[in-house]
Motif scaffolding. Structure first.
Motif, mmCIF file in Angstrom:
data_model
loop_
_atom_site.group_PDB
_atom_site.id
_atom_site.type_symbol
_atom_site.label_atom_id
_atom_site.label_comp_id
_atom_site.label_asym_id
_atom_site.label_seq_id
_atom_site.Cartn_x
_atom_site.Cartn_y
_atom_site.Cartn_z
ATOM 1 N N GLU A 1 92.983 47.222 81.876
ATOM 2 C CA GLU A 1 91.662 47.211 81.556
ATOM 3 C C GLU A 1 91.177 48.182 80.476
ATOM 4 O OE1 GLU A 1 87.058 47.139 83.889
ATOM 5 O OE2 GLU A 1 89.079 46.937 85.056
ATOM 6 N N ALA A 2 91.832 49.253 80.569
ATOM 7 C CA ALA A 2 91.537 50.492 79.663
ATOM 8 C C ALA A 2 91.498 49.807 78.109
ATOM 9 C CB ALA A 2 92.333 51.439 79.518
ATOM 10 N N GLY B 1 73.371 49.663 81.700
ATOM 11 C CA GLY B 1 74.244 50.255 80.658
ATOM 12 C C GLY B 1 75.765 49.996 80.787
ATOM 13 N N ALA B 2 76.383 49.981 79.858
ATOM 14 C CA ALA B 2 77.865 49.670 80.027
ATOM 15 C C ALA B 2 78.477 51.326 79.895
ATOM 16 C CB ALA B 2 78.621 48.987 79.075
ATOM 17 N N THR B 3 79.092 51.761 81.023
ATOM 18 C CA THR B 3 79.576 53.167 80.948
ATOM 19 C C THR B 3 80.849 53.282 80.122
ATOM 20 O OG1 THR B 3 80.929 52.804 83.015
ATOM 21 C CG2 THR B 3 78.565 53.971 83.074
ATOM 22 N N VAL B 4 81.201 54.560 79.699
ATOM 23 C CA VAL B 4 82.285 54.737 78.887
ATOM 24 C C VAL B 4 83.591 55.331 79.808
ATOM 25 C CG1 VAL B 4 81.395 54.867 76.611
ATOM 26 C CG2 VAL B 4 81.740 56.971 78.128
ATOM 27 N N GLY B 5 84.747 55.140 79.552
ATOM 28 C CA GLY B 5 85.784 55.814 80.310
ATOM 29 C C GLY B 5 85.985 57.226 79.662
ATOM 30 N N MET B 6 86.853 58.201 80.470
ATOM 31 C CA MET B 6 86.848 59.235 80.112
ATOM 32 C C MET B 6 88.590 59.753 80.393
ATOM 33 S SD MET B 6 85.519 62.072 79.032
ATOM 34 C CE MET B 6 85.779 63.655 78.708
ATOM 35 N N PHE C 1 87.371 55.646 84.765
ATOM 36 C CA PHE C 1 86.487 54.557 84.225
ATOM 37 C C PHE C 1 85.969 53.807 85.323
ATOM 38 C CE2 PHE C 1 90.919 52.899 84.066
ATOM 39 C CZ PHE C 1 90.493 51.529 84.428
ATOM 40 N N SER C 2 84.843 52.964 84.967
ATOM 41 C CA SER C 2 84.397 52.131 85.845
ATOM 42 C C SER C 2 85.021 50.552 85.779
ATOM 43 C CB SER C 2 82.959 51.879 85.564
ATOM 44 O OG SER C 2 82.121 51.116 86.492
#
Length: 457
Positions: free
Chosen positions: A333-334, A205-210, A222-223
Motif C-alpha cells: 500500500e505504501a 483528512g488523509a494522513t501521510v506515512g513516515m 502509516f495508516s
C-alpha cells in the motif's frame, strides 16, 4: 411520616445530581484543546512572544517536558500548549536545549549523569510558570545509546535519572523514565508530522506515512486500509487514541537495519561481535585503494576497498541485496500514499545535492539509485570526500524498494515543518499527555461509580 421520607429522597437525589454535574465538569476540564495563537520558535520566550500571545490566564495553558536521551547527547524539549474547551491542542511555543555527551557515556560512572540532567531541569524551571510545575508532565525517553548498553548499565543510568526526576517539582510518574523501542519512535514521529501538517485533527483528512532511517534501526509507519490490516503480521498493526480519535497504524521497526548497523553488515562485520585480531573489513562498496579506520558501537575497525573486479556499483548492489534478503516485509500500500522521510534519508539527499540542507524538498526513489551508480562508478578514478557514500546510497535505494516503494515514488524530506522539528519528541509528548488525561478520567469515573453505588444503598 410519608412527607419527611419523600423529602429525604428528593434531597438525596439532588445531592447526587449536583455531585455528578461537578464530576462531569471536572472531567471535561482536563481534556486537551486546540491553540488559537500562531507558533513561535526560539531558544527562550522573548518579550515579543509575550506581546503577541493573548491575555489568557495560566490555567488555559498546558506544558509538557520531554527529555530525548540519544546516543550523542541529551536534549530537552519544553512544549507549551494552549487549551480551549472540547478541542485538541495546538503548539504555541517550544523551548529547546541540548548537551553532550549522551547518557551512555556515563555507563561506567552513572552518578556523573546527574549534573547534565539537573542543568536541563533548571531550563524547565525557568520556562514553566511555577504555578503549573506540579501539573506539568516530565518524561525522559532513551533511544539508541542505551539500547546498545548491557541491561544492568542501562538500568543504573535510568535509576539515576529517576532520582533527579523524583526530586523535581514536576509531575513525574512511574513510567516517566524509560527506553523507547523502535516502534514507539516511528509512531511518535508519525504523530508529529501529521499534527504539524494539520491532518491529525481533520476527521476527513488523509494522513501521510513516515519513514525514519536512524543509525541502528529503521521505521515505517502509516495508516493502512483494511486489506493491509488483514494481511499484515499482527504485531505490525497497532491502535492509538489521539484527540478523541482512534488511529489504526501499520508500524514496524527493523532493528539492525539502520544505516550504521547496515553499513557494518555490508562491510562484513557482525553487530555486537567484533572480529578478532586486526578487526579488518573489506568491501566492494569502497574504492579499491581506500583504507581507513571506522568506529562503530565503540569498536574500531580497519576498512578497505576490495580490489577491482566487476564494476563497483554492481558488486556493491549484490552485496546489499544479500544483507537485506528476506529481512524486510514489502508494504504494498505504501506506493499509493504520500510519505515523509527523515534522518539519514534526509542527510544523504543533502550529500548528493538533491535538496537544500536548510529547507528540504522532494526526492524520487530513483534519484538515490542514480546517484549511487554515479558515485560508485566514479570512486575508482576520483578520491571521495565521503568514502561511504557509494555504500550508503546503494543501501538506501535497495531498502526503499524492499519496503515497497517503486523507483518513481516521490518522498518529502523535511527537518522542520512550520519551524518545528519533525522528530518523535512532540508526538511522544502529545501521546503521554493524552494517556495521562485518559487515566485521570478513568479515576474520576471510578469515583463516580462508587458514589452512585453508595447512593443506591
Amino acid at each position: 411520616m410519608r412527607i419527611p421520607k419523600l423529602a429525604s429522597v428528593f434531597l438525596l437525589m439532588a445531592c447526587l445530581v449536583a455531585y455528578l454535574t461537578y464530576v462531569k465538569w471536572h472531567i471535561e476540564g482536563i481534556k486537551p484543546a486546540l491553540f488559537k495563537v500562531p507558533y513561535q520558535h526560539s531558544g527562550t520566550e522573548s518579550d515579543d512572544d509575550k506581546q503577541t500571545s493573548p491575555d489568557l490566564s495560566s490555567d488555559r495553558f498546558q506544558y509538557g517536558i520531554m527529555f530525548d536521551a540519544g546516543s550523542t547527547g541529551t536534549r530537552i524539549h519544553i512544549f507549551k500548549f494552549l487549551l480551549e474547551e472540547n478541542e485538541p491542542p495546538k503548539l504555541s511555543h517550544e523551548t529547546f536545549k541540548a548537551i553532550k555527551p549522551g547518557l551512555s557515556a556515563y555507563a561506567d560512572d552513572p552518578d556523573k549523569c546527574r549534573e547534565g540532567i539537573e542543568e536541563l531541569m533548571e531550563v524547565a524551571k525557568g520556562t514553566v510558570p511555577e504555578s503549573l510545575w506540579n501539573s506539568t508532565p516530565l518524561v525522559l525517553k532513551a533511544t539508541a545509546g542505551l539500547r546498545l548498553l548491557p541491561g544492568e548499565k542501562a538500568t543504573q543510568l535510568l535509576d539515576k535519572v529517576r532520582e533527579v526526576f523524583e526530586e523535581s517539582p514536576f509531575l513525574a510518574k512511574g513510567d516517566s523514565v524509560s527506553i523507547m523501542d523502535g516502534t514507539d519512535e516511528g509512531i511518535s514521529a508519525w504523530i508529529t508530522v501529521n499534527f504539524l501538517i494539520g491532518e491529525l485533527n481533520d476527521s476527513d483528512g488523509a494522513t501521510v506515512g513516515m519513514l525514519d532511517l536512524g543509525g541502528g534501526s529503521t521505521q515505517i509507519t502509516f495508516s493502512p486500509q483494511d486489506k493491509t490490516i488483514q494481511t499484515s503480521p499482527i504485531d505490525y498493526i497497532t491502535s492509538l487514541q489521539m484527540f478523541n480519535r482512534t488511529h489504526t497504524l501499520y508500524s514496524h521497526s527493523y532493528l539492525g537495519l539502520g544505516l550504521m548497523s547496515a553499513r557494518l553488515a555490508i562491510l562484513g562485520g557482525v553487530e555486537g561481535q567484533p572480529l578478532g585480531g586486526s578487526q579488518e573489513l573489506v568491501s566492494p562498496c569502497l574504492s579499491p585503494d581506500f583504507e581507513d579506520r571506522w568506529e562503530h558501537a565503540e569498536v574500531v575497525y580497519t576498512v578497505k576497498g576490495q580490489k577491482a573486479g566487476e564494476p563497483v556499483y554492481e558488486s556493491c548492489y549484490n552485496k546489499v541485496e544479500k544483507v537485506l534478503y528476506r529481512k524486510v516485509k514489502k508494504a504494498e500500500e505504501a506506493k499509493e500514499m504520500n510519505f515523509y522521510a527523515s534522518s539519514y534519508y534526509y542527510d544523504r539527499a543533502v550529500d548528493i545535492g538533491a535538496i537544500d540542507e536548510n529547507i528540504g524538498g522532494v526526492i524520487k526513489v530513483n534519484d538515490y539509485s542514480e546517484a549511487a551508480k554515479k558515485v560508485c562508478n566514479s570512486i575508482v578514478e576520483t578520491p571521495q570526500e565521503h568514502p561511504f557514500l557509494c555504500l550508503d546510497l546503494t543501501y538506501i535505494s535497495v531498502l526503499l524498494q524492499e519496503l515497497g516503494f517503486p523507483k518513481d515514488n516521490v518522498l518529502k524530506l523535511a527537518r522542520q515543518i512550520n519551524h518545528v522539528e519533525t522528530s518523535w519528541a512532540l508526538g511522544a509528548t502529545f501521546h503521554y499527555i493524552e494517556s495521562l488525561s485518559r487515566q485521570q478520567m478513568t479515576e474520576h469515573t471510578g469515583k463516580e461509580d462508587k458514589m452512585a453505588a453508595l447512593s443506591a444503598q
